[in-house]
Design an enzyme around this catalytic site. Structure first.
Site, PDB file in Angstrom:
ATOM      1  N   LYS A   1      -2.258  10.032  -6.437  1.00  0.00           N
ATOM      2  CA  LYS A   1      -3.016   9.944  -5.194  1.00  0.00           C
ATOM      3  C   LYS A   1      -4.080  11.031  -5.115  1.00  0.00           C
ATOM      4  O   LYS A   1      -3.845  12.192  -5.469  1.00  0.00           O
ATOM      5  CB  LYS A   1      -2.087  10.068  -3.987  1.00  0.00           C
ATOM      6  CG  LYS A   1      -2.804   9.905  -2.653  1.00  0.00           C
ATOM      7  CD  LYS A   1      -1.862  10.155  -1.488  1.00  0.00           C
ATOM      8  CE  LYS A   1      -0.816   9.094  -1.417  1.00  0.00           C
ATOM      9  NZ  LYS A   1      -1.410   7.771  -1.133  1.00  0.00           N
TER      10      LYS A   1
ATOM     11  N   ASP B   1       9.316   7.864  -0.186  1.00  0.00           N
ATOM     12  CA  ASP B   1       9.241   9.193  -0.791  1.00  0.00           C
ATOM     13  C   ASP B   1      10.608   9.590  -1.326  1.00  0.00           C
ATOM     14  O   ASP B   1      11.593   9.566  -0.589  1.00  0.00           O
ATOM     15  CB  ASP B   1       8.803  10.232   0.240  1.00  0.00           C
ATOM     16  CG  ASP B   1       7.347  10.123   0.607  1.00  0.00           C
ATOM     17  OD1 ASP B   1       6.528  10.726  -0.091  1.00  0.00           O
ATOM     18  OD2 ASP B   1       7.032   9.427   1.590  1.00  0.00           O
TER      19      ASP B   1
ATOM     20  N   GLU C   1      -4.912   3.093   0.233  1.00  0.00           N
ATOM     21  CA  GLU C   1      -4.065   3.270   1.413  1.00  0.00           C
ATOM     22  C   GLU C   1      -4.962   3.542   2.606  1.00  0.00           C
ATOM     23  O   GLU C   1      -6.110   3.950   2.456  1.00  0.00           O
ATOM     24  CB  GLU C   1      -3.106   4.450   1.243  1.00  0.00           C
ATOM     25  CG  GLU C   1      -2.088   4.292   0.139  1.00  0.00           C
ATOM     26  CD  GLU C   1      -1.180   5.510   0.014  1.00  0.00           C
ATOM     27  OE1 GLU C   1      -1.318   6.453   0.837  1.00  0.00           O
ATOM     28  OE2 GLU C   1      -0.349   5.532  -0.899  1.00  0.00           O
ATOM     29  N   ASN C   2      -4.423   3.336   3.796  1.00  0.00           N
ATOM     30  CA  ASN C   2      -5.101   3.832   4.989  1.00  0.00           C
ATOM     31  C   ASN C   2      -4.664   5.267   5.224  1.00  0.00           C
ATOM     32  O   ASN C   2      -3.520   5.640   4.967  1.00  0.00           O
ATOM     33  CB  ASN C   2      -4.792   2.957   6.215  1.00  0.00           C
ATOM     34  CG  ASN C   2      -3.309   2.705   6.412  1.00  0.00           C
ATOM     35  OD1 ASN C   2      -2.615   2.304   5.489  1.00  0.00           O
ATOM     36  ND2 ASN C   2      -2.821   2.926   7.611  1.00  0.00           N
ATOM     37  N   ALA C   3      -5.577   6.092   5.707  1.00  0.00           N
ATOM     38  CA  ALA C   3      -5.285   7.512   5.884  1.00  0.00           C
ATOM     39  C   ALA C   3      -4.528   7.789   7.180  1.00  0.00           C
ATOM     40  O   ALA C   3      -3.717   8.705   7.249  1.00  0.00           O
ATOM     41  CB  ALA C   3      -6.589   8.320   5.880  1.00  0.00           C
ATOM     42  N   LEU C   4      -4.818   7.006   8.204  1.00  0.00           N
ATOM     43  CA  LEU C   4      -4.211   7.203   9.513  1.00  0.00           C
ATOM     44  C   LEU C   4      -3.526   5.923   9.954  1.00  0.00           C
ATOM     45  O   LEU C   4      -3.838   4.835   9.477  1.00  0.00           O
ATOM     46  CB  LEU C   4      -5.280   7.594  10.542  1.00  0.00           C
ATOM     47  CG  LEU C   4      -6.090   8.852  10.228  1.00  0.00           C
ATOM     48  CD1 LEU C   4      -7.201   9.024  11.253  1.00  0.00           C
ATOM     49  CD2 LEU C   4      -5.196  10.085  10.205  1.00  0.00           C
TER      50      LEU C   4
ATOM     51  N   ARG D   1       2.086   2.852   8.504  1.00  0.00           N
ATOM     52  CA  ARG D   1       3.431   2.980   8.030  1.00  0.00           C
ATOM     53  C   ARG D   1       4.335   2.094   8.854  1.00  0.00           C
ATOM     54  O   ARG D   1       3.976   1.696   9.956  1.00  0.00           O
ATOM     55  CB  ARG D   1       3.852   4.452   8.155  1.00  0.00           C
ATOM     56  CG  ARG D   1       5.293   4.752   8.044  1.00  0.00           C
ATOM     57  CD  ARG D   1       5.628   6.221   8.183  1.00  0.00           C
ATOM     58  NE  ARG D   1       4.696   7.166   7.640  1.00  0.00           N
ATOM     59  CZ  ARG D   1       4.703   7.584   6.390  1.00  0.00           C
ATOM     60  NH1 ARG D   1       5.607   7.098   5.551  1.00  0.00           N
ATOM     61  NH2 ARG D   1       3.827   8.442   5.985  1.00  0.00           N
TER      62      ARG D   1
ATOM     63  N   HIS E   1       6.546  17.977  -2.884  1.00  0.00           N
ATOM     64  CA  HIS E   1       5.953  18.803  -1.843  1.00  0.00           C
ATOM     65  C   HIS E   1       6.854  18.841  -0.609  1.00  0.00           C
ATOM     66  O   HIS E   1       7.799  18.070  -0.490  1.00  0.00           O
ATOM     67  CB  HIS E   1       4.580  18.252  -1.458  1.00  0.00           C
ATOM     68  CG  HIS E   1       4.631  16.851  -0.911  1.00  0.00           C
ATOM     69  ND1 HIS E   1       4.804  15.745  -1.716  1.00  0.00           N
ATOM     70  CD2 HIS E   1       4.534  16.366   0.358  1.00  0.00           C
ATOM     71  CE1 HIS E   1       4.814  14.651  -0.980  1.00  0.00           C
ATOM     72  NE2 HIS E   1       4.649  14.998   0.282  1.00  0.00           N
TER      73      HIS E   1
ATOM     74  N   ASP F   1       3.486  13.896   9.999  1.00  0.00           N
ATOM     75  CA  ASP F   1       4.813  14.372   9.624  1.00  0.00           C
ATOM     76  C   ASP F   1       5.747  14.304  10.826  1.00  0.00           C
ATOM     77  O   ASP F   1       5.600  15.062  11.781  1.00  0.00           O
ATOM     78  CB  ASP F   1       4.738  15.812   9.114  1.00  0.00           C
ATOM     79  CG  ASP F   1       4.141  15.909   7.726  1.00  0.00           C
ATOM     80  OD1 ASP F   1       3.825  14.854   7.173  1.00  0.00           O
ATOM     81  OD2 ASP F   1       3.997  17.023   7.215  1.00  0.00           O
TER      82      ASP F   1
END
Length: 540
Positions: free
Chosen positions: A363, A119, A448-451, A481, A159, A167
């Site tokens: 996204k 990011d 992507e994977n969400a979790l 991640r 954002h 986060d």
């Protein structure tokens, strides 16, 4: 990169690791064999000292250039990227823990990944004042990524980081932007009760000079121009993709399900975010244009609250007002504003990066809860006009395709059977719909994977999703991640096996313990007697 909510939350039964199969786009089951681990990987995190054994004759695998990777139309290779930590760049603008990062990138390279994603936070780079950019920490990362022969996806993150699922740090919008918001609170999204959300500037003021003489679109454009100029020598070589942030968590959506302070909890329907003065003025003008002034007085009065279910509201229930003339007007306007927002930002990005050699992507959130209801309430509040009678994803795919932008979608790892019945979820149905929409629009699809998931069941689902005999497979996949847990022995084995399967078009080949050069670093496994050490340290 976020999940910042890097997308949807969900109930997950991690005890169920059975391979998944459907009769539609997911024809094959994929298994993950147990492989004897080898190779040592150590780090002293607290001292920033990292030791990795000599990589003996690591066989260089044939790699495709980042901008030349073909779509997975008929079982072709699907490159895998790995998201870096959200705090890869520190608040002071420096690369965090460079020695540990160097070791981690070396390990990822040995595992066969294509590259990493980071990011580029607006709140860090332009924090010292308008048009005052600091890219130095990112420059150090780019050089390190290049040194390891990896590629880089960079997210233009306009954002806030903080307050959502995943986060791990807090990075607000630039201080000078927050100062303008304090003077004019209507610059941010607002719900029916007047609650403000400072995750992202309201799209209602996209074309108004509310940021010290610049419009938000101009501010985003200037930021992207600065990035292009600073890294022009790396474009298309090391930096192969720019993902353009278009909303909360970088996703093209409204902040309809904020988790901060317990405002929203899964699987609540969320709330419409159209009550700042700019959005209200737009709605009023749209209603007046069709001679229905009474429809321009705000969002539906019977849409309920964040944590309600569809049947508890008048608007979203089975035969609710979502399906009458007013409901159609409101949802067309609300979703149309979101599409216009994406169109403006991506149009600017296309002009800025055209000819640079990088791909552009955008996204879209995988909002799978209440998908098996008529109204699809949670999708509607987020800005996706997707109901039993209306396809909300084809217009998005067409808008992205118009600019040659990759449609990046989340929740690729989720299975219907992992979700609680009361939430009426269907991540599999949602993914199938998105795949159909992108195929119809001729738009490239990535995932992507969400979790955060490390189990073989999640990897198997992604592998199945990535393939398609009908021409709508994934062109790339970004794994969420990189962290300490990823490098634990079993998790690492699963990742390496997954990357190998994706590189072979999901043909379910087993990795040998040693590669053809009889070296053990290609698979990058960890010796069993070092598992306890790895569990105690973090590479990142």
């Amino acid at each position: 990169m976020a999940l910042t909510l890097r997308s949807s939350t969900s109930f997950i039964n991690l005890k169920d690791n059975r391979s998944f199969k459907t009769s539609d786009d997911f024809p094959t089951m994929v298994g993950f064999p147990q492989i004897k681990p080898s190779t040592q990987l150590r780090a002293k995190h607290s001292m920033h000292e990292v030791q990795i054994p000599v990589l003996e004759r690591v066989q260089q695998k044939e790699r495709l250039h980042g901008i030349e990777i073909p779509q997975n139309r008929n079982g072709l290779r699907v490159p895998v990227f790995v998201m870096l930590p959200l705090d890869t760049i520190s608040i002071s603008g420096n690369l965090n823990k460079p020695r540990a990062m160097n070791a981690s990138l070396m390990a990822l390279k040995s595992a066969g990944v294509e590259g990493v994603m980071v990011d580029a936070w607006w709140g860090l780079v332009e924090k010292d004042g308008p048009l005052n950019y600091n890219w130095e920490g990112y420059a150090e990362l780019v050089n390190m990524v290049e040194k390891h022969g990896l590629k880089l996806q960079v997210v233009m993150s306009f954002h806030q980081c903080g307050g959502n699922v995943g986060d791990s740090c807090s990075i607000p919008l630039p201080p000078w932007v927050l100062e303008e918001i304090s003077k004019n609170p209507d610059l941010v999204y607002t719900d029916r009760s007047g609650r403000r959300n400072q995750e992202y500037i309201s799209l209602g003021c996209d074309s108004l000079p509310v940021l010290r003489g610049r419009t938000p679109i101009q501010a985003y454009s200037d930021y992207m121009k600065s990035f292009r100029e600073r890294f022009k020598d790396y474009m298309g070589k090391v930096i192969v993709e720019i993902q353009v942030g278009m909303g909360p968590c970088g996703e093209l959506r409204y902040p309809s399900y904020p988790e901060s302070n317990g405002t929203w909890k899964f699987p609540g329907i969320g709330e419409f975010q159209c009550y700042d003065k700019y959005m209200r003025a737009s709605q009023a003008a749209s209603a007046e244009a069709i001679g229905k002034d009474e429809w321009g007085q705000g969002g539906p009065v019977d849409a309920g609250h964040y944590n309600q279910f569809p049947e508890e509201t008048g608007f979203f229930q089975r035969d609710g007002t979502w399906n009458n003339d007013y409901g159609n007007f409101f949802l067309e306007w609300y979703s149309g504003k979101l599409l216009d927002h994406g169109d403006k930002i991506l149009g600017a990005a296309k002009g800025i990066f055209q000819g640079s050699g990088v791909k552009l992507s955008g996204k879209v959130a995988g909002i799978h809860w209440h998908y098996n209801t008529r109204s699809h309430a949670a999708e509607l509040t987020a800005g996706y006009y997707n109901t039993r009678h209306h396809d909300g994803y084809l217009p998005i795919a067409q808008m992205l395709g118009k600019h040659g932008v990759v449609f990046n979608f989340t929740c690729m790892e989720m299975r219907d059977g992992e979700q609680p019945e009361y939430a009426k979820c269907s991540p599999e149905g949602l993914v199938r719909q998105v795949k159909l929409a992108t195929r119809t629009a001729g738009t490239e699809l990535a995932g992507e994977n969400a979790l955060e998931r490390y189990d073989s069941g999640a990897y198997s689902q992604v592998l199945a999703t990535s393939r398609s005999a009908s021409g709508n497979g994934l062109s790339a996949f970004t794994y969420l991640r990189m962290n300490k847990q990823l490098f634990e022995a079993e998790n690492w084995r699963n990742l390496v096996e997954f990357v190998q399967n994706m590189s072979e078009g999901g043909r379910n080949k087993r990795l040998s313990e040693m590669d053809s050069s009889r070296t053990d670093l290609y698979v990058g496994f960890i010796k069993e007697n070092n598992v306890k050490k790895i569990n105690k340290v973090a590479l990142v």
